[in-house]
Design a protein around this motif. Sequence first.
Motif, PDB file in Angstrom:
ATOM      1  N   ALA A 100       0.844  -1.203   0.000  1.00  0.00           N
ATOM      2  CA  ALA A 100       0.000   0.000   0.000  1.00  0.00           C
ATOM      3  C   ALA A 100       0.882   1.257   0.000  1.00  0.00           C
ATOM      4  O   ALA A 100       0.536   2.269  -0.615  1.00  0.00           O
ATOM      5  N   GLN A 101       2.024   1.188   0.672  1.00  0.00           N
ATOM      6  CA  GLN A 101       2.950   2.338   0.711  1.00  0.00           C
ATOM      7  C   GLN A 101       3.461   2.656  -0.690  1.00  0.00           C
ATOM      8  O   GLN A 101       3.502   3.817  -1.093  1.00  0.00           O
ATOM      9  N   ASP A 102       3.891   1.606  -1.421  1.00  0.00           N
ATOM     10  CA  ASP A 102       4.391   1.834  -2.786  1.00  0.00           C
ATOM     11  C   ASP A 102       3.279   2.373  -3.677  1.00  0.00           C
ATOM     12  O   ASP A 102       3.511   3.262  -4.509  1.00  0.00           O
ATOM     13  N   ALA A 103       2.071   1.831  -3.482  1.00  0.00           N
ATOM     14  CA  ALA A 103       0.930   2.319  -4.274  1.00  0.00           C
ATOM     15  C   ALA A 103       0.705   3.801  -3.987  1.00  0.00           C
ATOM     16  O   ALA A 103       0.526   4.606  -4.899  1.00  0.00           O
ATOM     17  N   ALA A 104       0.736   4.158  -2.711  1.00  0.00           N
ATOM     18  CA  ALA A 104       0.491   5.559  -2.322  1.00  0.00           C
ATOM     19  C   ALA A 104       1.568   6.474  -2.908  1.00  0.00           C
ATOM     20  O   ALA A 104       1.266   7.588  -3.359  1.00  0.00           O
ATOM     21  N   ARG A 105       2.818   6.001  -2.924  1.00  0.00           N
ATOM     22  CA  ARG A 105       3.906   6.816  -3.494  1.00  0.00           C
ATOM     23  C   ARG A 105       3.669   7.063  -4.983  1.00  0.00           C
ATOM     24  O   ARG A 105       3.845   8.173  -5.479  1.00  0.00           O
ATOM     25  N   GLU A 106       3.247   6.005  -5.712  1.00  0.00           N
ATOM     26  CA  GLU A 106       2.951   6.154  -7.157  1.00  0.00           C
ATOM     27  C   GLU A 106       1.826   7.169  -7.352  1.00  0.00           C
ATOM     28  O   GLU A 106       1.863   8.003  -8.244  1.00  0.00           O
ATOM     29  N   ILE A 107       0.798   7.054  -6.502  1.00  0.00           N
ATOM     30  CA  ILE A 107      -0.364   7.945  -6.645  1.00  0.00           C
ATOM     31  C   ILE A 107       0.053   9.392  -6.364  1.00  0.00           C
ATOM     32  O   ILE A 107      -0.291  10.308  -7.111  1.00  0.00           O
ATOM     33  N   LEU A 108       0.830   9.580  -5.311  1.00  0.00           N
ATOM     34  CA  LEU A 108       1.267  10.936  -4.972  1.00  0.00           C
ATOM     35  C   LEU A 108       2.071  11.549  -6.123  1.00  0.00           C
ATOM     36  O   LEU A 108       1.834  12.706  -6.507  1.00  0.00           O
ATOM     37  N   ARG A 109       2.982  10.752  -6.700  1.00  0.00           N
ATOM     38  CA  ARG A 109       3.779  11.265  -7.835  1.00  0.00           C
ATOM     39  C   ARG A 109       2.864  11.689  -8.988  1.00  0.00           C
ATOM     40  O   ARG A 109       3.053  12.741  -9.584  1.00  0.00           O
ATOM     41  N   GLY A 110       1.865  10.866  -9.275  1.00  0.00           N
ATOM     42  CA  GLY A 110       0.940  11.182 -10.371  1.00  0.00           C
ATOM     43  C   GLY A 110       0.094  12.412 -10.068  1.00  0.00           C
ATOM     44  O   GLY A 110      -0.155  13.234 -10.946  1.00  0.00           O
TER      45      GLY A 110
END
Length: 257
Positions: free
Chosen positions: A201-211
Amino acid sequence: MEETSWGTVWITGASSGIGAALAGLMAGRSDRLAISARSGAALGEIAAAAPGMLACPLDVTDRGAVAACVAALEADGPIDLAVLNAGTWALMESADLDASALRRGMEVNYLGVVNALEALLPHMLARGAGHIAITASVAGYRGLPKSVAYGPTKAALINLAETLRCELAPRGITVTVICPGFVDTPMTRDNPFPMPSIVSAQDAAREILRGLERKAWKIAFPRGFARVMALLRVMPDALYFHAIRRFVMKGEIKPSK
Ligand SMILES: NC(=O)c1ccc[n+]([C@@H]2O[C@H](COP(=O)([O-])OP(=O)(O)OC[C@H]3O[C@@H](n4cnc5c(N)ncnc54)[C@H](OP(=O)(O)O)[C@@H]3O)[C@@H](O)[C@H]2O)c1
């Protein structure tokens, strides 16, 4: 490069999984961060850990509660970014189709977003500014086995986001569609099938934040898996059905006698 920061952010489905991880990352990046889901206790714990975070418990299927939450937030300042992420998943095959489960999926995943849009859009349109991000899924790209109660809700969201993007970009509102592959959250923990390329979930959140920082139209990840799913989307139908039968179903669903 300077980090993007926001005034007010609202995230739904933030009591666990992707939404909670995203709230954790965005806490230091926004003046005011409102988090919503049904479980007030979980939201309270998350909000207590970060200054400026506000728990706004609600059920996204409750149109009045969603409208009241948006009105209360807007009364204290404009919502700059809304991440409409609340969702539910049920494993179901068409042979076991249960209309109540399909209705529930649509009510939470699709109409939950619609309720939020109805409340948010008049404010954003009046300002000619704002950013709306909708969590769909790569499972919405094409019909997949065992996804009869879920995939159609995410396909509807992708279609909705495309319409919104066409109509709202000229009016100053950014629309983003988030299409995760498999993410390790309470939603997927009991899945009895292999989940290729699953991310935390952390990696997913990082991808989302970057986008979100880039104001991207689409945030699809993990990249390799999302590309394969995007390829399935444009594959000729006959080839797609053959590939699914051969590589995904592998004779698992038997024809009726
Ligand atoms: N995990 C994956 O592999 C994956 C892949 C693609 C897309 N997604 C999507 O990502 C989003 C987040 O899912 P997740 O994986 O992080 O699962 P999760 O941990 O189960 O999170 C779902 C969130 O939605 C909230 N929610 C559910 N029903 C609600 C309702 N009626 N009203 C308000 N909030 C509600 C839940 O909180 P309460 O139960 O407290 O209400 C929870 O905060 C969902 O839209 C999901 O479809 C997930």
